[in-house]
Design a protein around this motif. Structure first.
Motif, mmCIF file in Angstrom:
data_model
loop_
_atom_site.group_PDB
_atom_site.id
_atom_site.type_symbol
_atom_site.label_atom_id
_atom_site.label_comp_id
_atom_site.label_asym_id
_atom_site.label_seq_id
_atom_site.Cartn_x
_atom_site.Cartn_y
_atom_site.Cartn_z
ATOM 1 N N GLY A 1 27.605 37.894 -0.545
ATOM 2 C CA GLY A 1 27.069 36.596 -0.174
ATOM 3 C C GLY A 1 26.561 35.838 -1.381
ATOM 4 O O GLY A 1 26.121 34.696 -1.268
ATOM 5 N N ASN A 2 26.640 36.448 -2.550
ATOM 6 C CA ASN A 2 26.227 35.815 -3.792
ATOM 7 C C ASN A 2 27.450 35.160 -4.433
ATOM 8 O O ASN A 2 28.452 35.833 -4.672
ATOM 9 C CB ASN A 2 25.634 36.881 -4.724
ATOM 10 N N PRO A 3 27.400 33.851 -4.741
ATOM 11 C CA PRO A 3 28.572 33.185 -5.343
ATOM 12 C C PRO A 3 29.015 33.790 -6.669
ATOM 13 O O PRO A 3 30.168 33.640 -7.073
ATOM 14 C CB PRO A 3 28.088 31.744 -5.550
ATOM 15 N N LEU A 4 28.104 34.505 -7.353
ATOM 16 C CA LEU A 4 28.438 35.107 -8.640
ATOM 17 C C LEU A 4 29.092 36.482 -8.512
ATOM 18 O O LEU A 4 29.628 37.006 -9.486
ATOM 19 C CB LEU A 4 27.173 35.238 -9.501
ATOM 20 N N SER A 5 29.041 37.080 -7.326
ATOM 21 C CA SER A 5 29.517 38.456 -7.152
ATOM 22 C C SER A 5 30.971 38.663 -7.590
ATOM 23 O O SER A 5 31.255 39.614 -8.328
ATOM 24 C CB SER A 5 29.328 38.911 -5.700
ATOM 25 N N PRO A 6 31.932 37.828 -7.164
ATOM 26 C CA PRO A 6 33.328 38.061 -7.578
ATOM 27 C C PRO A 6 33.509 38.011 -9.093
ATOM 28 O O PRO A 6 34.241 38.827 -9.662
ATOM 29 C CB PRO A 6 34.093 36.926 -6.881
ATOM 30 N N LEU A 7 32.824 37.071 -9.749
ATOM 31 C CA LEU A 7 32.961 36.927 -11.191
ATOM 32 C C LEU A 7 32.337 38.116 -11.921
ATOM 33 O O LEU A 7 32.944 38.692 -12.828
ATOM 34 C CB LEU A 7 32.297 35.627 -11.648
ATOM 35 N N LEU A 8 31.133 38.505 -11.521
ATOM 36 C CA LEU A 8 30.465 39.633 -12.166
ATOM 37 C C LEU A 8 31.214 40.935 -11.883
ATOM 38 O O LEU A 8 31.264 41.829 -12.728
ATOM 39 C CB LEU A 8 29.014 39.731 -11.693
ATOM 40 N N GLY A 9 31.805 41.017 -10.685
ATOM 41 C CA GLY A 9 32.613 42.188 -10.353
ATOM 42 C C GLY A 9 33.853 42.292 -11.227
ATOM 43 O O GLY A 9 34.293 43.390 -11.574
#
Length: 204
Positions: free
Chosen positions: A134-142
């Protein structure tokens, strides 16, 4: 922009056995702005074999590309990480990000977001590992977190005329021989161990 922003506790809900974070409107706006700016900045630096980053076509392109290649290869390793986002080590991730992001104010914001407080039915819990969905940054940080594996497996596969593709925490390695497969699995395991991750027991 000054780097002094502080995030409010994030409301955490359990949905189908997974923790979903719901940030307040102001925090969500800050996170979305960070995601938009950092995606433009980091995407060119990430692996071109990672299909969930901006400009790679997403899950549809990932599936179509793998499908088009499978007939040429006899052996396949398909795997993903067990509880990927929930098990991301903050210190390892911050060390990786420091290599790409020279701005200390941005890094301070990311660190505050990671070391958040979760609000579970009014009880506050300090979080020192993992990124909530649910965090917009999750895909990028992943994408950043498994970049060492992307780099090593991509280089090995190019050298051996093999194929490697990743979408989020799901990846496929296509091999021509059993020897190639064993070598690729060895590289994969070494890279996962370095970032304190384990393969999903039923999806590998």
């Amino acid at each position: 922009m000054t780097g002094n922003y502080h995030f409010s506790p994030c409301k955490a809900y359990r949905v189908k056995g997974e923790s979903i974070g719901v940030w307040c409107a102001q925090d969500a706006l800050v996170l979305k702005a960070m995601a938009l700016v950092l995606s433009e900045y980091l995407s060119p630096k990430l692996s071109q074999d990672c299909y969930h980053i901006k400009g790679k076509g997403g899950s549809k392109a990932y599936v179509m590309t793998v499908k088009a290649e499978t007939s040429q290869y006899r052996f396949v390793c398909r795997s993903d990480v067990n509880s990927y986002y929930a098990s991301i080590n903050h210190q390892i991730l911050l060390k990786q990000l420091n290599m790409f992001i020279p701005d200390s104010k941005v890094m301070r914001l990311i660190e505050r977001m990671l070391t958040r407080l979760d609000d579970v039915n009014g009880q506050l819990y300090s979080i020192d590992i993992g990124i909530n969905k649910g965090n917009p940054l999750s895909p990028l940080l992943g994408a950043v977190y498994l970049m060492p594996m992307d780099t090593r497996l991509s280089a090995f596969c190019r050298k051996q005329n093999m194929r490697y593709y990743r979408y989020m925490d799901d990846w496929v390695i296509l091999c021509k021989t059993r020897h190639q497969l064993r070598h690729a699995v060895k590289i994969m395991n070494t890279c996962l161990e370095a970032v304190k991750q384990t393969k999903h027991p039923f999806k590998t």
